[in-house]
Write a protein that holds these residues in place. Structure first.
Motif, PDB file in Angstrom:
ATOM      1  N   GLN A   1      57.401  38.465  43.629  1.00 21.03           N
ATOM      2  CA  GLN A   1      58.599  39.292  43.492  1.00 21.03           C
ATOM      3  C   GLN A   1      59.825  38.582  44.065  1.00 21.03           C
ATOM      4  OE1 GLN A   1      57.997  43.296  45.015  1.00 21.03           O
ATOM      5  NE2 GLN A   1      55.916  43.354  44.208  1.00 21.03           N
TER       6      GLN A   1
ATOM      7  N   GLU B   1      60.871  35.832  41.640  1.00 18.46           N
ATOM      8  CA  GLU B   1      61.503  36.398  40.450  1.00 18.46           C
ATOM      9  C   GLU B   1      62.922  36.875  40.769  1.00 18.46           C
ATOM     10  OE1 GLU B   1      58.743  39.409  39.271  1.00 18.46           O
ATOM     11  OE2 GLU B   1      57.410  37.999  38.236  1.00 18.46           O
ATOM     12  N   LEU B   2      63.089  37.512  41.933  1.00 21.22           N
ATOM     13  CA  LEU B   2      64.419  37.971  42.335  1.00 21.22           C
ATOM     14  C   LEU B   2      65.357  36.792  42.539  1.00 21.22           C
ATOM     15  CD1 LEU B   2      66.409  40.161  43.163  1.00 21.22           C
ATOM     16  CD2 LEU B   2      65.435  40.076  45.478  1.00 21.22           C
TER      17      LEU B   2
ATOM     18  N   LEU C   1      68.904  36.384  40.561  1.00 20.73           N
ATOM     19  CA  LEU C   1      70.188  36.224  41.263  1.00 20.73           C
ATOM     20  C   LEU C   1      70.843  34.880  40.928  1.00 20.73           C
ATOM     21  CD1 LEU C   1      69.276  37.691  44.782  1.00 20.73           C
ATOM     22  CD2 LEU C   1      70.681  38.749  43.003  1.00 20.73           C
TER      23      LEU C   1
END
Length: 199
Positions: free
Chosen positions: A159, A162-163, A167
């Motif tokens: 996660q 992926e974030l 961004l």
């Protein structure tokens, strides 16, 4: 023409991908790719023009390193020592090239690994300072990602990765990064051990 690694063994004619004529060692299974043959083969195919275009599709390649990979080698054509460059992947290995005549030596299995990663089309670029810098950066990133997985577990680490990509690719991603930094600064202040009461 003798094998660069097993110098008493004579190389024999062979072919690689799409009729690339090479010399092969019947003993160690290594492959010598003469410069003229490689350039002619390369000219008939679209190949990366810059290091940025050469970034591998994958580094997770099943590969068993040759026991001769670390052995110094001499060019079978001109007798010069072969230069080595590290190809960082799950199991790193070294590709060798003669800086005098341009011939390339691949130990057993290395050509297949290069082909899987799409690096076989521009091997000469692996010896550039730009590639070596990029390779070190990718290696550092891989170590950093593994450390994150070890600390957070696969699910949460995935996660986070992926974030980070979201961004990075968002036009206002820096606002999201700034928000997270502020949140963690506040969190650090909240959990910071309080100074003991004066006596």
């Amino acid at each position: 023409m003798q094998c660069p690694k097993e110098r008493k063994i004579t190389l024999i004619d062979g072919t690689l991908t799409e009729a690339l004529a090479v010399k092969q060692c019947p003993d160690c299974k290594g492959t010598w790719i003469p410069s003229e043959n490689y350039k002619a083969w390369q000219a008939e195919r679209p190949h990366p023009k810059t290091v940025a275009d050469l970034i591998p599709k994958t580094l997770d390649v099943e590969f068993v390193q040759s026991p001769l990979d670390a052995k110094a080698a001499l060019c079978p054509e001109c007798g010069s020592y072969l230069a080595r460059v590290k190809v960082g992947m799950k199991t790193p290995f070294y590709v060798e090239r003669c800086l005098s005549c341009g011939g390339i030596w691949c130990d057993r299995g290395e050509w297949d690994a290069l082909e899987t990663m799409g690096l076989h089309l521009a091997i000469e670029q692996l010896f550039s300072s730009e590639w070596q810098t990029l390779s070190r950066e990718r290696e550092h990133l891989a170590i950093e990602k593994q450390a994150t997985i070890d600390r957070l577990g696969v699910e949460l680490a995935t996660q986070v990765f992926e974030l980070a990509e979201v961004l990075k690719n968002h036009p206002n991603g820096d606002f999201g990064v700034a928000y997270l930094m502020r949140r963690f600064e506040n969190f650090a202040q909240e959990v910071k051990p309080q100074n003991s009461e004066p006596r």
